[in-house]
Write a protein that holds these residues in place. Structure first.
Motif, PDB file in Angstrom:
ATOM      1  N   ARG A 226     -30.389 -35.581  20.154  1.00  0.00           N
ATOM      2  CA  ARG A 226     -29.888 -35.500  18.779  1.00  0.00           C
ATOM      3  C   ARG A 226     -28.883 -34.348  18.637  1.00  0.00           C
ATOM      4  O   ARG A 226     -27.976 -34.415  17.802  1.00  0.00           O
ATOM      5  N   GLN A 227     -29.030 -33.326  19.455  1.00  0.00           N
ATOM      6  CA  GLN A 227     -28.068 -32.204  19.394  1.00  0.00           C
ATOM      7  C   GLN A 227     -26.655 -32.692  19.709  1.00  0.00           C
ATOM      8  O   GLN A 227     -25.690 -32.243  19.099  1.00  0.00           O
ATOM      9  N   LEU A 228     -26.547 -33.618  20.670  1.00  0.00           N
ATOM     10  CA  LEU A 228     -25.234 -34.183  21.005  1.00  0.00           C
ATOM     11  C   LEU A 228     -24.731 -35.063  19.862  1.00  0.00           C
ATOM     12  O   LEU A 228     -23.566 -34.977  19.467  1.00  0.00           O
ATOM     13  N   THR A 229     -25.618 -35.888  19.311  1.00  0.00           N
ATOM     14  CA  THR A 229     -25.231 -36.761  18.184  1.00  0.00           C
ATOM     15  C   THR A 229     -24.757 -35.922  16.997  1.00  0.00           C
ATOM     16  O   THR A 229     -23.733 -36.237  16.372  1.00  0.00           O
ATOM     17  N   ASP A 230     -25.496 -34.853  16.696  1.00  0.00           N
ATOM     18  CA  ASP A 230     -25.127 -33.984  15.563  1.00  0.00           C
ATOM     19  C   ASP A 230     -23.759 -33.347  15.768  1.00  0.00           C
ATOM     20  O   ASP A 230     -22.969 -33.220  14.827  1.00  0.00           O
ATOM     21  N   GLU A 231     -23.482 -32.950  17.016  1.00  0.00           N
ATOM     22  CA  GLU A 231     -22.195 -32.297  17.305  1.00  0.00           C
ATOM     23  C   GLU A 231     -21.043 -33.304  17.199  1.00  0.00           C
ATOM     24  O   GLU A 231     -19.965 -32.975  16.683  1.00  0.00           O
ATOM     25  N   ILE A 232     -21.272 -34.552  17.652  1.00  0.00           N
ATOM     26  CA  ILE A 232     -20.252 -35.609  17.505  1.00  0.00           C
ATOM     27  C   ILE A 232     -19.981 -35.847  16.015  1.00  0.00           C
ATOM     28  O   ILE A 232     -18.824 -35.944  15.573  1.00  0.00           O
ATOM     29  N   GLN A 233     -21.052 -35.919  15.251  1.00  0.00           N
ATOM     30  CA  GLN A 233     -20.958 -36.151  13.806  1.00  0.00           C
ATOM     31  C   GLN A 233     -20.135 -35.046  13.135  1.00  0.00           C
ATOM     32  O   GLN A 233     -19.229 -35.299  12.336  1.00  0.00           O
ATOM     33  N   ARG A 234     -20.466 -33.794  13.478  1.00  0.00           N
ATOM     34  CA  ARG A 234     -19.810 -32.631  12.852  1.00  0.00           C
ATOM     35  C   ARG A 234     -18.332 -32.568  13.231  1.00  0.00           C
ATOM     36  O   ARG A 234     -17.457 -32.413  12.373  1.00  0.00           O
ATOM     37  N   ARG A 235     -18.049 -32.740  14.528  1.00  0.00           N
ATOM     38  CA  ARG A 235     -16.680 -32.546  15.015  1.00  0.00           C
ATOM     39  C   ARG A 235     -15.741 -33.668  14.579  1.00  0.00           C
ATOM     40  O   ARG A 235     -14.566 -33.432  14.286  1.00  0.00           O
ATOM     41  N   GLY A 237     -16.403 -36.036  12.080  1.00  0.00           N
ATOM     42  CA  GLY A 237     -16.591 -36.506  10.710  1.00  0.00           C
ATOM     43  C   GLY A 237     -17.213 -37.892  10.622  1.00  0.00           C
ATOM     44  O   GLY A 237     -16.800 -38.718   9.808  1.00  0.00           O
ATOM     45  N   MET A 238     -18.205 -38.141  11.473  1.00  0.00           N
ATOM     46  CA  MET A 238     -18.850 -39.469  11.503  1.00  0.00           C
ATOM     47  C   MET A 238     -20.206 -39.429  10.809  1.00  0.00           C
ATOM     48  O   MET A 238     -20.820 -38.370  10.679  1.00  0.00           O
ATOM     49  N   SER A 239     -20.683 -40.604  10.417  1.00  0.00           N
ATOM     50  CA  SER A 239     -22.060 -40.719   9.921  1.00  0.00           C
ATOM     51  C   SER A 239     -22.996 -40.657  11.128  1.00  0.00           C
ATOM     52  O   SER A 239     -22.555 -40.849  12.269  1.00  0.00           O
ATOM     53  N   PRO A 240     -24.299 -40.395  10.909  1.00  0.00           N
ATOM     54  CA  PRO A 240     -25.236 -40.379  12.045  1.00  0.00           C
ATOM     55  C   PRO A 240     -25.207 -41.683  12.851  1.00  0.00           C
ATOM     56  O   PRO A 240     -25.260 -41.658  14.077  1.00  0.00           O
ATOM     57  N   GLU A 241     -25.097 -42.824  12.146  1.00  0.00           N
ATOM     58  CA  GLU A 241     -25.075 -44.126  12.834  1.00  0.00           C
ATOM     59  C   GLU A 241     -23.810 -44.269  13.689  1.00  0.00           C
ATOM     60  O   GLU A 241     -23.877 -44.709  14.850  1.00  0.00           O
ATOM     61  N   GLU A 242     -22.660 -43.895  13.114  1.00  0.00           N
ATOM     62  CA  GLU A 242     -21.388 -43.976  13.855  1.00  0.00           C
ATOM     63  C   GLU A 242     -21.419 -43.063  15.075  1.00  0.00           C
ATOM     64  O   GLU A 242     -20.967 -43.442  16.165  1.00  0.00           O
ATOM     65  N   ALA A 243     -21.972 -41.857  14.894  1.00  0.00           N
ATOM     66  CA  ALA A 243     -22.033 -40.896  16.009  1.00  0.00           C
ATOM     67  C   ALA A 243     -22.934 -41.411  17.127  1.00  0.00           C
ATOM     68  O   ALA A 243     -22.597 -41.293  18.310  1.00  0.00           O
ATOM     69  N   GLY A 244     -24.053 -42.010  16.739  1.00  0.00           N
ATOM     70  CA  GLY A 244     -24.981 -42.558  17.741  1.00  0.00           C
ATOM     71  C   GLY A 244     -24.342 -43.676  18.541  1.00  0.00           C
ATOM     72  O   GLY A 244     -24.494 -43.750  19.772  1.00  0.00           O
ATOM     73  N   LEU A 245     -23.603 -44.548  17.847  1.00  0.00           N
ATOM     74  CA  LEU A 245     -22.935 -45.665  18.518  1.00  0.00           C
ATOM     75  C   LEU A 245     -21.810 -45.162  19.422  1.00  0.00           C
ATOM     76  O   LEU A 245     -21.663 -45.607  20.575  1.00  0.00           O
ATOM     77  N   ALA A 246     -21.025 -44.206  18.919  1.00  0.00           N
ATOM     78  CA  ALA A 246     -19.915 -43.655  19.709  1.00  0.00           C
ATOM     79  C   ALA A 246     -20.434 -42.965  20.969  1.00  0.00           C
ATOM     80  O   ALA A 246     -19.823 -43.050  22.039  1.00  0.00           O
ATOM     81  N   LYS A 247     -21.579 -42.309  20.837  1.00  0.00           N
ATOM     82  CA  LYS A 247     -22.191 -41.640  22.001  1.00  0.00           C
ATOM     83  C   LYS A 247     -22.534 -42.668  23.073  1.00  0.00           C
ATOM     84  O   LYS A 247     -22.330 -42.432  24.265  1.00  0.00           O
ATOM     85  N   LYS A 248     -23.045 -43.827  22.628  1.00  0.00           N
ATOM     86  CA  LYS A 248     -23.421 -44.897  23.584  1.00  0.00           C
ATOM     87  C   LYS A 248     -22.197 -45.519  24.243  1.00  0.00           C
ATOM     88  O   LYS A 248     -22.184 -45.755  25.447  1.00  0.00           O
ATOM     89  N   THR A 249     -21.169 -45.812  23.438  1.00  0.00           N
ATOM     90  CA  THR A 249     -20.002 -46.531  23.976  1.00  0.00           C
ATOM     91  C   THR A 249     -19.017 -45.584  24.671  1.00  0.00           C
ATOM     92  O   THR A 249     -18.233 -46.021  25.508  1.00  0.00           O
ATOM     93  N   GLY A 250     -19.075 -44.289  24.301  1.00  0.00           N
ATOM     94  CA  GLY A 250     -18.122 -43.329  24.879  1.00  0.00           C
ATOM     95  C   GLY A 250     -16.732 -43.437  24.270  1.00  0.00           C
ATOM     96  O   GLY A 250     -15.780 -42.827  24.764  1.00  0.00           O
ATOM     97  N   GLU A 251     -16.594 -44.226  23.180  1.00  0.00           N
ATOM     98  CA  GLU A 251     -15.276 -44.405  22.545  1.00  0.00           C
ATOM     99  C   GLU A 251     -15.014 -43.238  21.591  1.00  0.00           C
ATOM    100  O   GLU A 251     -15.218 -43.336  20.378  1.00  0.00           O
ATOM    101  N   LEU A 252     -14.557 -42.139  22.161  1.00  0.00           N
ATOM    102  CA  LEU A 252     -14.327 -40.912  21.403  1.00  0.00           C
ATOM    103  C   LEU A 252     -13.010 -40.279  21.845  1.00  0.00           C
ATOM    104  O   LEU A 252     -12.485 -40.620  22.919  1.00  0.00           O
ATOM    105  N   PRO A 253     -12.458 -39.351  21.051  1.00  0.00           N
ATOM    106  CA  PRO A 253     -11.177 -38.724  21.424  1.00  0.00           C
ATOM    107  C   PRO A 253     -11.225 -38.035  22.794  1.00  0.00           C
ATOM    108  O   PRO A 253     -12.293 -37.750  23.339  1.00  0.00           O
TER     109      PRO A 253
END
Length: 354
Positions: A226-235, A237-253
């Motif tokens: 969750r620490q990684l999800t929270d950091e994705i969310q914060r950096r 500007g994603m919702s918790p659900e969006e951050a969780g999905l992005a973490k799984k797919t790796g589709e991030l900047p």
């Protein structure tokens, strides 16, 4: 006495309720070949389960109902687990000639010496481990105790989903059972192999050390994905659900890996190293033969290699399904992706064959 350790012979669903998801697994066995008959994973709302305690019974019950529907299982009996940290265990020596009923009576009388709660608030169970090596007229009896509310909340969640909890197990024992499935993959020494299983969940990391397949040490600490999800969310500007999905797919900047993922991996390796140091300092061991990483966070890209490199010990990603066949209704690729997170569910489903 509540069934924390009792054996059952009918097919049971393994239901693992963690802080961020509920998981279901149904196994069958033919000879020594296991087969996955049903499987499903359902996310849980934030704070429905906090530090392994069910906070929102209705929400968890609804998630388990959804699991049953998704998995298309026909089974109605299940096994569920309480966290190892919620269970007090004690090995007692008793007269080997006593019947189960006599042992139960004696344990009920003596248990208040070992248990820091009023006995009417406690679920107790016991299992005869074998005869004492020093005195064959005495039996070694494992006694397990847990607050009734921990057991009853899990039973109630299953009831809401139309299931019956036939067995309430302990997560550490489920992990030990599932370890049997991965041991052949580990290329261990023949004599007294020592393996560390690090289960990295969303909020909790649990280290289990097994010597010859038996748990000799467990330790929980607050750290997880969750620490990684929270950091994705914060950096980003994603919702918790969006951050969780992005973490799984790796589709991030492009800056995700160096700026976010790398610091998290470093922190995870430090947690694994620190947990092992606690184990070494409290035992006569100073090394393990292999580290197995399990849990939803274990699949974090690059984590397995980084642990092996920094700690200097072979590291393997847990896959209890490596030698199993899979029923046609099961999504085999989704199961393979979820495999490291399914160790406890797998150990629970294996109770069907005890």
């Amino acid at each position: 006495m509540l069934g924390l350790l009792k054996k059952k012979n009918s097919a049971l669903l393994g239901i693992d309720i963690s802080s961020t998801s509920a998981k279901l697994l149904e196994l069958s066995v033919s000879g020594n070949q296991y087969r996955v008959e049903s499987y499903a994973v359902e996310p849980l709302q934030p704070n429905a389960v906090v530090e392994k305690n069910i906070n929102e019974l209705e929400i968890v019950g609804e998630s388990v109902r959804s699991l049953v529907s998704k998995s298309r299982t026909s089974l109605k009996n299940a096994v569920v687990a309480v966290a190892g940290s919620a269970v007090i265990t004690k090995t007692m020596e008793m007269d080997a000639s006593l019947s189960d009923e006599e042992m139960e009576s004696q344990i009920s009388v003596e248990a208040d010496q070992y248990i820091p709660y009023p006995l009417d608030e406690v679920a107790l169970d016991f299992e005869v481990q074998g005869l004492s090596e020093s005195n064959p007229e005495r039996a070694e009896v494992l006694v397990a105790a847990c607050r009734k509310e921990n057991v009853e909340s899990r039973e109630a969640a299953l009831n809401l989903a139309g299931l019956t909890a036939k067995v309430v197990d302990v997560e550490a024992y489920a992990m030990e059972r599932a370890y049997e499935l991965i041991e052949p993959q580990l290329e261990l020494p023949d004599e007294d192999p020592l393996v560390a299983i690090v289960d990295i969940g969303a909020t909790m990391t649990t280290l289990s050390v097994l010597e010859n397949g038996h748990t000799v040490y467990t330790r929980e600490q607050l750290f997880g994905g969750r620490q990684l999800t929270d950091e994705i969310q914060r950096r980003y500007g994603m919702s918790p659900e969006e951050a969780g999905l992005a973490k799984k797919t790796g589709e991030l900047p492009d800056d995700y890996e160096p700026e976010v993922l790398e610091p998290f991996r470093t922190a995870a390796v430090q947690q694994v190293s620190r947990s092992l140091q606690f184990f070494y300092s409290s035992s006569h061991f100073n090394d393990v033969d292999c580290i197995v990483i399990a849990g939803g966070t274990a699949s974090t890209p690059g984590l397995e290699g980084m642990i092996a490199e920094k700690i200097g010990t072979r590291c393997v990603l847990a896959n209890p399904f490596a030698r199993m066949s899979v029923a046609s209704k099961v999504n085999a690729s989704a199961l393979a992706n979820d495999a490291p997170a399914m160790m406890i569910a797998c150990g629970l489903a294996m109770r069907s064959f005890d």
